[in-house]
Design a protein around this motif. Structure first.
Motif, PDB file in Angstrom:
ATOM      1  N   ILE A 108       0.836  -1.210   0.000  1.00  0.00           N
ATOM      2  CA  ILE A 108       0.000   0.000   0.000  1.00  0.00           C
ATOM      3  C   ILE A 108       0.864   1.251   0.000  1.00  0.00           C
ATOM      4  CG2 ILE A 108      -1.651   1.330   1.370  1.00  0.00           C
ATOM      5  CD1 ILE A 108      -2.889  -1.327   2.244  1.00  0.00           C
ATOM      6  N   GLY A 109       1.990   1.217   0.747  1.00  0.00           N
ATOM      7  CA  GLY A 109       2.883   2.380   0.734  1.00  0.00           C
ATOM      8  C   GLY A 109       3.508   2.637   2.084  1.00  0.00           C
ATOM      9  N   ASN A 132       1.648   3.636  -5.989  1.00  0.00           N
ATOM     10  CA  ASN A 132       1.968   3.583  -4.567  1.00  0.00           C
ATOM     11  C   ASN A 132       3.380   4.064  -4.245  1.00  0.00           C
ATOM     12  OD1 ASN A 132      -0.558   2.392  -4.298  1.00  0.00           O
ATOM     13  ND2 ASN A 132       0.265   0.324  -4.380  1.00  0.00           N
TER      14      ASN A 132
END
Length: 346
Positions: free
Chosen positions: A33-34, A221
């Motif tokens: 997701i990051g 992302n």
């Protein structure tokens, strides 16, 4: 693997390999997701872990004050001259390395830090000091709670700390601590480890030290997705292969880490002392030599299996070094060397 060990103490019917897969899927998703989401997850777990540490300290001090199971306030768990010896300390250090290893992973996030490279160094040293205080305090208190115990059976060693918690409180608290530990190790710690490792692979790939496909960044992302997935794949294979063998995998990891730190001290002397002819004798010669000797002593007293596995891995690394050298690729491109030197001056 440590998380799976803790979860097996709560749900013994569920196989440990299943927990490894579950935790790995969660960690990979969080990392994918990051980095911002990863930071949020780590903050939440940090808060929860600190709360549980405070609870244990209160429990332990209360139990010791009441003399439960003969517990008394003593410094014996910190130092016992009857059992003290240099080889024993070296063996213990090689085990302790696994607990303290993660602090250096902060360095891999320097490029994504909002405050530049200097903040990463401050975070590493600060984190190491805080973790040392927490770990030593918990271990000391736990040692005072089992005054007549010198060892635990092999099948209990993995969760011995939580058995102590249950002994001085209740089974419910023991389960709660087991669950918290499993989540902290299996998610918080492992997320950070996967994040650091994937970014290390990304950096090495970008510098031509690993295949170029690992330097790919996800446009949405902004994460090194291929490196993250590769780390997840390797983790899955090794986790399933070594499941239930915590002692062996710990010694192998420790030998690899200690060997890396040994070469790091050597690199500091060569890079700053020899190549850059640094005038800072203390930081670029004296400190690395002292560190080199300490780590060398610990490695010398490591378990035979760890030495064999670690040396084999080191030989593979030397083969890779020879391969890249013959292709005319430097170990550290000049632009990266200049960046390191600038960071050091900061």
């Amino acid at each position: 693997m440590f998380a799976a060990e803790s979860m097996s103490g709560i749900f013994p019917a569920v196989p440990k390999w299943a927990w490894i897969i579950v935790f790995l899927l969660i960690n990979t998703a969080i990392n994918y997701i990051g980095i911002s989401f990863t930071a949020v997850v780590n903050r939440l777990f940090l808060a929860a872990e600190v709360i549980f540490i405070i609870i244990f300290v209160i429990m332990a001090i209360t139990a010791i004050a009441k003399g439960i199971d003969g517990a008394t306030f003593t410094t014996t768990p910190l130092f016992n001259k009857e059992y003290f010896s240099a080889p024993l300390v070296a063996t213990a250090l090689s085990i302790a390395v696994l607990s303290f290893l993660g602090f250096d992973g902060i360095a891999t996030l320097a490029e994504e830090s909002k405050s530049g490279h200097k903040s990463a160094g401050v975070a590493m040293i600060g984190g190491l000091v805080v973790v040392a205080i927490f770990f030593i305090s918990q271990t000391w208190l736990a040692g005072m709670l089992v005054p007549n115990t010198t060892s635990f059976p092999e099948d209990q060693a993995g969760n011995a700390f939580f058995d102590i918690v249950g002994r001085v409180s209740s089974h419910a608290w023991q389960v709660a601590f087991l669950a918290m530990n499993a989540l902290a190790v299996g998610i918080a710690n492992a997320v950070a480890a996967q994040s650091a490792t994937s970014r290390l692979l990304f950096s090495m790939s970008r510098d031509g030290q690993l295949p170029r496909f690992l330097s790919h960044i996800n446009a949405k992302n902004r994460v090194p997705e291929r490196a993250i997935l590769l780390v997840a794949g390797i983790t899955l294979v090794l986790g399933l292969f070594f499941v239930g063998q915590i002692g062996l995998i710990s010694s192998l990891v420790n030998f690899g880490a200690l060997t890396s730190f040994l070469l790091l001290h050597l690199s500091v002397m060569i890079f700053f002392g020899v190549r850059r002819r640094s005038s800072n004798i203390l930081l670029h010669w004296v400190v690395p030599i002292i560190g080199f000797c300490i780590i060398g002593f610990v490695l010398w007293n490591a378990e035979p299996a760890a030495k064999i596995g670690g040396i084999a891995w080191l030989i593979i690394g030397i083969g890779v070094l020879i391969y890249y050298t013959r292709r005319g690729i430097g170990i550290l491109p000049e632009h990266r060397a200049d960046s390191i030197e600038a960071s050091s001056k900061e």
